[in-house]
Scaffold this active site. Structure first.
Site, PDB file in Angstrom:
ATOM      1  N   ASP A 163      48.509  60.759  -8.689  1.00  0.00           N
ATOM      2  CA  ASP A 163      49.146  59.764  -7.823  1.00  0.00           C
ATOM      3  C   ASP A 163      48.822  60.107  -6.380  1.00  0.00           C
ATOM      4  O   ASP A 163      48.269  61.185  -6.095  1.00  0.00           O
ATOM      5  CB  ASP A 163      50.667  59.737  -8.034  1.00  0.00           C
ATOM      6  CG  ASP A 163      51.242  58.332  -7.879  1.00  0.00           C
ATOM      7  OD1 ASP A 163      50.882  57.650  -6.889  1.00  0.00           O
ATOM      8  OD2 ASP A 163      52.041  57.900  -8.728  1.00  0.00           O
TER       9      ASP A 163
ATOM     10  N   TYR B  91      46.102  39.777  -7.263  1.00  0.00           N
ATOM     11  CA  TYR B  91      46.715  40.577  -8.327  1.00  0.00           C
ATOM     12  C   TYR B  91      46.316  40.095  -9.724  1.00  0.00           C
ATOM     13  O   TYR B  91      45.769  40.880 -10.518  1.00  0.00           O
ATOM     14  CB  TYR B  91      48.230  40.599  -8.162  1.00  0.00           C
ATOM     15  CG  TYR B  91      48.937  41.368  -9.260  1.00  0.00           C
ATOM     16  CD1 TYR B  91      48.796  42.750  -9.364  1.00  0.00           C
ATOM     17  CD2 TYR B  91      49.745  40.713 -10.189  1.00  0.00           C
ATOM     18  CE1 TYR B  91      49.433  43.464 -10.366  1.00  0.00           C
ATOM     19  CE2 TYR B  91      50.388  41.420 -11.192  1.00  0.00           C
ATOM     20  CZ  TYR B  91      50.227  42.799 -11.275  1.00  0.00           C
ATOM     21  OH  TYR B  91      50.856  43.499 -12.284  1.00  0.00           O
TER      22      TYR B  91
ATOM     23  N   LYS C 271      43.878  42.023 -12.679  1.00  0.00           N
ATOM     24  CA  LYS C 271      44.322  42.285 -14.045  1.00  0.00           C
ATOM     25  C   LYS C 271      43.489  41.504 -15.068  1.00  0.00           C
ATOM     26  O   LYS C 271      43.257  41.982 -16.181  1.00  0.00           O
ATOM     27  CB  LYS C 271      45.806  41.956 -14.185  1.00  0.00           C
ATOM     28  CG  LYS C 271      46.723  42.860 -13.362  1.00  0.00           C
ATOM     29  CD  LYS C 271      46.626  44.318 -13.800  1.00  0.00           C
ATOM     30  CE  LYS C 271      47.683  45.181 -13.120  1.00  0.00           C
ATOM     31  NZ  LYS C 271      47.624  46.589 -13.585  1.00  0.00           N
TER      32      LYS C 271
END
Length: 266
Positions: free
Chosen positions: A33, A154, A158
């Site tokens: 992360d 977005y 995806k």
């Protein structure tokens, strides 16, 4: 036998829940992360991806049993494409040599039911061609028009990711090497990423109109994490290229009962 997992986005949301559940089961987890993980790296950049893969491989001692890619953002900014698509695909490809050393290598990524929503064909095409510069430029064209148009970045990221999984899962590098590669597409998950959207009745109504979830409504991250864990377990021997809509029925609501007619004679 303890398995070694690499989990991206491990400091929050679905990634943090997945890492916790794996640890509780006795598995070894190497988190990736921006901050607060064993490997701190910026997956929005090519250098960050390569450094993350190298460090994770080093910490794993050269062999990784499974990769679960949860890192992602939904902001109407070009970086969403960089993180959600290239930050997943390039990292997975960089980790392939370490996966190859496992007796039962597995990989799973987090897509989204948003992959079914309107998107930018230009971004999707550029991403699938591996052209990050063009994908970012197309995303900038959208985001410069404001957040409503910019949101298209977005679902585009995806959609591209889901298609990449289906395309790559059956290639020699994945299926040919005995590595199941699949995706989970959640609905509205109760994480910090969605907290702002759901904070007001108006926001929640907007979300629910786009993501109708007749089964149990908004889902906890555990509902996604447990599926990701099964997909990357030794029990999954033949599932490949699947985008599993773990979404409370949103996919079935929006697409209906017939998704097979593409094969019918015309």
């Amino acid at each position: 036998m303890t398995r070694t997992y690499v989990v991206t986005g491990a400091a929050s949301g679905i990634g943090a829940t997945t890492a916790r559940l794996l640890t509780e089961r006795g598995e070894r987890v190497i988190g990736i992360d921006l901050r607060g993980a064993e490997v701190e790296a910026d997956l929005s950049t090519p250098t960050g991806r390569q450094e993350a893969a190298a460090k994770a491989t080093e910490l794993a001692g050269g062999t990784i049993d499974a990769v679960i890619a949860c890192a992602g953002i939904s902001a109407p900014i070009p970086a969403t494409v960089a993180v959600n698509f290239f930050g997943v695909t390039e990292l997975l490809e960089a980790l392939l040599p370490a996966l190859a050393g496992s007796d039962a290598p597995r990989a799973a990524v987090v897509s989204s039911m948003a992959s079914l929503q309107p998107n930018s064909p230009e971004i999707v095409a550029a991403a699938l061609a591996g052209d990050e510069a063009t994908a970012l430029a197309e995303a900038e064209k959208l985001t410069s028009q404001g957040p409503e148009i910019g949101y298209l970045v977005y679902p585009s990221s995806k959609r591209a990711l889901a298609r990449w999984v289906r395309r790559e899962s059956i290639t020699p590098a994945w299926a040919g090497a005995g590595i199941p590669l699949n995706a989970v597409a959640p609905g509205t998950v109760l994480t910090p990423m969605t907290a702002g959207l759901l904070a007001t009745p108006e926001g929640a109504a907007m979300v629910d109109a786009s993501v109708p979830m007749p089964l149990n409504s908004h889902q906890p991250p555990e509902s996604v994490a447990n599926l990701l864990i099964w997909l990357t377990s030794v029990e999954n021997t033949h599932m490949a290229g699947q985008v599993i809509y773990d979404d409370g029925g949103a996919d079935a609501t929006l697409r209906g009962d017939d998704i097979w007619s593409w094969a019918d004679q015309r």
